[in-house]
Design an enzyme around this catalytic site. Structure first.
Site, PDB file in Angstrom:
ATOM      1  CB  SER A 155      -1.235  -0.289   1.332  1.00 57.51           C
ATOM      2  OG  SER A 155      -1.838   1.095   1.101  1.00 57.51           O
ATOM      3  N   GLY A 206       0.005   3.227   3.022  1.00 60.58           N
ATOM      4  CA  GLY A 206      -0.260   2.944   4.113  1.00 60.58           C
ATOM      5  C   GLY A 206      -1.394   2.728   5.273  1.00 60.58           C
ATOM      6  CD  GLU A 207      -2.789   6.409   7.008  1.00 57.68           C
ATOM      7  OE1 GLU A 207      -4.225   5.953   7.657  1.00 57.68           O
ATOM      8  OE2 GLU A 207      -1.929   6.492   8.105  1.00 57.68           O
ATOM      9  CB  THR A 208      -5.967   1.344   0.762  1.00 61.70           C
ATOM     10  OG1 THR A 208      -4.729   2.206   0.351  1.00 61.70           O
ATOM     11  CG2 THR A 208      -7.011   1.431   0.423  1.00 61.70           C
ATOM     12  CD  GLU A 263      -0.033   2.255  -9.793  1.00 60.00           C
ATOM     13  OE1 GLU A 263       0.799   2.737 -10.977  1.00 60.00           O
ATOM     14  OE2 GLU A 263      -0.059   2.795  -9.408  1.00 60.00           O
TER      15      GLU A 263
END
Length: 184
Positions: free
Chosen positions: A85, A88-90, A151
């Site tokens: 992620s 890191g917060e999805t 990505e």
């Protein structure tokens, strides 16, 4: 114009991957070797990169699955959940990481924000400082749209890890092909 764009993209990738800490990558690989079962997960285009890595882990002989496949076993102690992620917060990815943690699996996280909610659940973390939707990186602005740089770097990070695992295990291109589907 095309060649110039390629050069600029490669410079961005080199800049991001050059900052990844070797020790964190080696810890990540050690967790892979010690896991009974590995489940990988990420959302969106990050999910495609992590899915390819899960497939390659299977080609290397690990018991590896991508979340969402119909044959994913229950996760438990002794297993490894690999989460990617950028921010890191999805929320959906955080929820999966929380379930893995609740079931005593180890959590390995690749993120641009080690202080994130998902990062705080990690037993093992690789911080890869590429800009993402919710995680801007001070001093870095990609020429590429959205979180493309993140990505691309994730895919190359995973490919480099695969080469390291192959070297440690003596696996070759030929042995990996033996585990590849023959139904194509």
């Amino acid at each position: 114009m095309y060649r110039n764009n390629v050069k600029r993209i490669l410079l961005e990738i080199t800049s991001v991957l050059g900052q990844v800490q070797e020790g964190h990558v080696q810890n990540f690989i050690d967790e892979i070797f010690s896991a009974k079962t590995i489940v990988v997960h990420g959302a969106g285009r990050v999910g495609y990169a992590v899915r390819g890595f899960g497939m390659r882990l299977g080609h290397l002989g690990f018991h590896a699955y991508t979340l969402g496949d119909s044959v994913v076993p229950p996760i438990k102690e002794g297993d490894l959940l690999i989460i990617a992620s950028g921010s890191g917060e999805t929320q959906t990815v955080y929820d999966i990481a929380s379930i893995g943690k609740k079931n005593n699996a180890k959590i390995a996280v690749i993120t641009g924000n080690s202080r994130s909610r998902i990062g705080q659940l990690a037993d093992c973390i690789i911080e890869m400082r590429a800009p993402s939707k919710k995680n801007k990186v001070q001093g870095m602005r990609s020429i590429q749209p959205m979180s493309t740089l993140n990505e691309q770097c994730l895919q190359l990070l995973f490919d480099a890890v695969v080469l390291d695992i192959m070297e440690r295990t003596g696996e070759t291109d030929n042995t990996l092909w033996l585990r590849h589907s023959n139904l194509e």
